[in-house]
Design a protein around this motif. Structure first.
Motif, PDB file in Angstrom:
ATOM      1  N   ALA A   8      -3.061  -5.802   2.395  1.00 50.68           N
ATOM      2  CA  ALA A   8      -2.721  -4.611   3.164  1.00 50.68           C
ATOM      3  C   ALA A   8      -3.251  -3.386   2.414  1.00 50.68           C
ATOM      4  O   ALA A   8      -2.986  -3.219   1.227  1.00 50.68           O
ATOM      5  CB  ALA A   8      -1.210  -4.502   3.353  1.00 50.68           C
ATOM      6  N   VAL A   9      -4.009  -2.547   3.097  1.00 46.70           N
ATOM      7  CA  VAL A   9      -4.611  -1.373   2.457  1.00 46.70           C
ATOM      8  C   VAL A   9      -4.362  -0.133   3.303  1.00 46.70           C
ATOM      9  O   VAL A   9      -4.169  -0.204   4.524  1.00 46.70           O
ATOM     10  CB  VAL A   9      -6.130  -1.558   2.242  1.00 46.70           C
ATOM     11  N   SER A  10      -4.370   1.031   2.641  1.00 52.89           N
ATOM     12  CA  SER A  10      -4.213   2.303   3.346  1.00 52.89           C
ATOM     13  C   SER A  10      -5.009   3.379   2.618  1.00 52.89           C
ATOM     14  O   SER A  10      -5.380   3.220   1.449  1.00 52.89           O
ATOM     15  CB  SER A  10      -2.733   2.700   3.433  1.00 52.89           C
ATOM     16  N   GLU A  20      -3.487   8.757   6.247  1.00 51.89           N
ATOM     17  CA  GLU A  20      -2.817   8.171   5.085  1.00 51.89           C
ATOM     18  C   GLU A  20      -1.632   7.280   5.413  1.00 51.89           C
ATOM     19  O   GLU A  20      -1.189   6.504   4.568  1.00 51.89           O
ATOM     20  CB  GLU A  20      -2.361   9.286   4.143  1.00 51.89           C
ATOM     21  N   ASP A  21      -1.076   7.396   6.615  1.00 51.88           N
ATOM     22  CA  ASP A  21       0.113   6.597   6.926  1.00 51.88           C
ATOM     23  C   ASP A  21      -0.175   5.439   7.880  1.00 51.88           C
ATOM     24  O   ASP A  21       0.722   4.926   8.528  1.00 51.88           O
ATOM     25  CB  ASP A  21       1.235   7.485   7.482  1.00 51.88           C
ATOM     26  N   HIS A  22      -1.438   5.003   7.970  1.00 52.88           N
ATOM     27  CA  HIS A  22      -1.797   3.828   8.746  1.00 52.88           C
ATOM     28  C   HIS A  22      -2.111   2.675   7.793  1.00 52.88           C
ATOM     29  O   HIS A  22      -2.470   2.911   6.636  1.00 52.88           O
ATOM     30  CB  HIS A  22      -3.004   4.129   9.638  1.00 52.88           C
ATOM     31  N   PRO A  48       0.834  -1.196   0.000  1.00 52.40           N
ATOM     32  CA  PRO A  48       0.000   0.000   0.000  1.00 52.40           C
ATOM     33  C   PRO A  48       0.872   1.250   0.000  1.00 52.40           C
ATOM     34  O   PRO A  48       2.059   1.198   0.351  1.00 52.40           O
ATOM     35  CB  PRO A  48      -0.798  -0.121   1.301  1.00 52.40           C
ATOM     36  N   LYS A  49       0.289   2.367  -0.389  1.00 50.29           N
ATOM     37  CA  LYS A  49       1.046   3.618  -0.481  1.00 50.29           C
ATOM     38  C   LYS A  49       1.641   4.036   0.861  1.00 50.29           C
ATOM     39  O   LYS A  49       2.723   4.620   0.920  1.00 50.29           O
ATOM     40  CB  LYS A  49       0.150   4.731  -1.019  1.00 50.29           C
ATOM     41  N   GLY A  94     -13.413  18.868  -5.393  1.00 48.86           N
ATOM     42  CA  GLY A  94     -12.989  17.954  -6.455  1.00 48.86           C
ATOM     43  C   GLY A  94     -11.984  16.917  -6.017  1.00 48.86           C
ATOM     44  O   GLY A  94     -11.632  16.020  -6.796  1.00 48.86           O
ATOM     45  N   THR A  95     -11.498  17.005  -4.778  1.00 46.27           N
ATOM     46  CA  THR A  95     -10.538  16.023  -4.271  1.00 46.27           C
ATOM     47  C   THR A  95     -11.169  14.633  -4.209  1.00 46.27           C
ATOM     48  O   THR A  95     -12.281  14.463  -3.698  1.00 46.27           O
ATOM     49  CB  THR A  95     -10.049  16.413  -2.862  1.00 46.27           C
ATOM     50  N   LYS A  96     -10.457  13.640  -4.756  1.00 50.51           N
ATOM     51  CA  LYS A  96     -10.918  12.259  -4.691  1.00 50.51           C
ATOM     52  C   LYS A  96     -10.088  11.485  -3.672  1.00 50.51           C
ATOM     53  O   LYS A  96      -8.881  11.705  -3.545  1.00 50.51           O
ATOM     54  CB  LYS A  96     -10.814  11.595  -6.062  1.00 50.51           C
ATOM     55  N   ALA A  97     -10.721  10.592  -2.960  1.00 47.44           N
ATOM     56  CA  ALA A  97     -10.021   9.801  -1.956  1.00 47.44           C
ATOM     57  C   ALA A  97     -10.585   8.393  -1.921  1.00 47.44           C
ATOM     58  O   ALA A  97     -11.791   8.186  -2.135  1.00 47.44           O
ATOM     59  CB  ALA A  97     -10.140  10.445  -0.578  1.00 47.44           C
ATOM     60  N   LYS A  98      -9.692   7.436  -1.695  1.00 46.77           N
ATOM     61  CA  LYS A  98     -10.096   6.073  -1.364  1.00 46.77           C
ATOM     62  C   LYS A  98      -9.648   5.869   0.073  1.00 46.77           C
ATOM     63  O   LYS A  98      -8.460   5.644   0.336  1.00 46.77           O
ATOM     64  CB  LYS A  98      -9.450   5.067  -2.306  1.00 46.77           C
ATOM     65  N   ALA A  99     -10.583   6.015   0.975  1.00 45.82           N
ATOM     66  CA  ALA A  99     -10.253   6.017   2.394  1.00 45.82           C
ATOM     67  C   ALA A  99     -10.575   4.672   3.035  1.00 45.82           C
ATOM     68  O   ALA A  99     -11.607   4.065   2.739  1.00 45.82           O
ATOM     69  CB  ALA A  99     -11.017   7.128   3.110  1.00 45.82           C
ATOM     70  N   VAL A 100      -9.682   4.230   3.909  1.00 47.83           N
ATOM     71  CA  VAL A 100      -9.924   3.009   4.669  1.00 47.83           C
ATOM     72  C   VAL A 100     -10.669   3.397   5.943  1.00 47.83           C
ATOM     73  O   VAL A 100     -10.242   4.281   6.688  1.00 47.83           O
ATOM     74  CB  VAL A 100      -8.607   2.305   5.024  1.00 47.83           C
ATOM     75  N   ALA A 101     -11.797   2.754   6.157  1.00 46.49           N
ATOM     76  CA  ALA A 101     -12.599   2.998   7.360  1.00 46.49           C
ATOM     77  C   ALA A 101     -12.639   1.730   8.200  1.00 46.49           C
ATOM     78  O   ALA A 101     -12.738   0.624   7.665  1.00 46.49           O
ATOM     79  CB  ALA A 101     -14.009   3.424   6.982  1.00 46.49           C
TER      80      ALA A 101
END
Length: 373
Positions: free
Chosen positions: A262-264, A365-367, A37-38, A324-331
């Protein structure tokens, strides 16, 4: 706040470990079918070649993107977007994207400005009065601790908590995803990390090793990280602090097996976005209700507080911000919060009681979240 001045020590440590297996190589060997993951790739040391030179001018260490030199002019450290220098005049300067810290001519009165620590945006305040210790807020992702008044007012993580019933397509939430403006601490190879003490009993030695003065924001952040790692944690929760990527991989696979994902969180923005309204475009639940969640800590090098829970649901949520910000967020949604501190930040923000309803939060973003597949 970044530990930029310890780059000298860490660069020299990398020289000694150059022949060791890199964290990236270990990942590919242990998890050949699991993409990084990033949050992990952002913390990899990008050096591929290290040279050490000793001449009349002093000692210098060179690696791609890193230059540490000791010469007649003083000491200088150069890294991408960062410059730390100590020259003949005795002045100290630190330069990083969006940051400029020079000689302090006068001691400021009252509280220092707030500082975002890590991509999670934990707020830190300091005092110039010697009788008052430096205060560093506990992580909002440590569920044993109560929220402080400052956290309720200032912590960007306040806007990351929500109720599970609100996670559906078309719903809008006010969220704040923060990002650091200077380089993050990177992973050390395990061979190096294992030679560095990680114990509250060794704090004086660690302060000396990293040239950190006691009773400063940096020293108190280090102490807070180690204290939380040494704490027993909550009943029924298995926790572990990983001081290297290899250690995080080993803990996660030992708890979940080798078939893991693993995702972030990833936000499509170059800089920190403001607190704004995001609309949910899609929410996908990850297959298992068992997960290992690893939270990045504030420390001179990458350290993660990991804990396994069997009462967790993990989702990947596609979001679109009003700008306009796009996000793929882990919840992550916690279905059993009975044993949490009743004054935890989540309960204060959502105005619910422990155990009453699942409590969810987006991850900075860093978890990293690990789930079996």
């Amino acid at each position: 706040m970044e530990f930029v001045h310890i780059l000298t020590f860490l660069s020299l440590a990398m020289v000694a470990s150059y022949a060791a297996v890199t964290p990236e190589t270990y990942w590919k060997s242990a998890l050949p079918n699991t993409p990084m993951p990033k949050a992990v790739t952002d913390l990899l040391d990008k050096s591929t070649n290290v040279q050490v030179g000793i001449g009349k001018g002093g000692v210098s260490v060179h690696a791609p993107g890193v230059n540490v030199g000791v010469g007649s002019g003083g000491v200088s450290v150069h890294a991408p977007g960062t410059n730390v220098g100590v020259g003949k005049g005795g002045g100290v300067s630190v330069h990083a994207p969006g940051t400029n810290v020079g000689d302090v001519k006068a001691t400021p009165k009252g509280n220092c400005e707030k500082v975002d620590v890590g991509k999670g945006g934990v707020i830190v305040r300091c005092h110039n009065n010697k009788k008052k210790p430096v205060d560093v807020e506990v992580s909002p992702f440590s569920y044993k601790y109560a929220a402080t008044d400052d956290q309720l007012k200032d912590d960007p993580n306040v806007a990351l908590f929500f109720l599970e019933k609100d996670m559906h397509k078309g719903n809008a939430m006010n969220l704040h995803f923060t990002k650091t403006t200077s380089p993050s601490s990177t992973f050390l190879p395990r061979k190096v990390a294992d030679t560095i003490p990680f114990s509250s009993k060794k704090l004086p030695e660690l302060y000396t090793r990293f040239s950190i003065k006691p009773n400063t924001v940096e020293s108190e952040s280090m102490k807070k990280t180690i204290d939380e790692c040494e704490d027993k944690g909550m009943e029924g929760e298995k926790k572990y602090c990983a001081t290297s990527l290899e250690a995080m991989v080993d803990f996660s696979t030992s708890e979940l097996g080798k078939k893991v994902k693993a995702v972030s969180t990833e936000v499509n923005a170059r800089i920190s976005t403001p607190l704004q309204k995001y609309t949910i475009a899609e929410a996908k639940k990850l297959a298992s209700d068992v997960a290992v969640v690893c939270h990045k800590q504030n420390y001179p090098y990458a350290v993660f507080y990991c804990h396994k829970t069997i009462t967790t649901k993990a989702y990947v949520v596609s979001l679109l911000g009003i700008d306009g910000t796009k996000a793929k967020a882990v919840a992550v949604c916690h279905t059993d919060t009975v044993k949490w501190n009743p004054k935890h930040l989540a309960f204060m923000v959502l105005k619910v009681k422990p155990g009453a309803t699942p409590v969810c939060h987006f991850l900075p973003e860093d978890h990293v979240v690990w789930v079996p597949y």
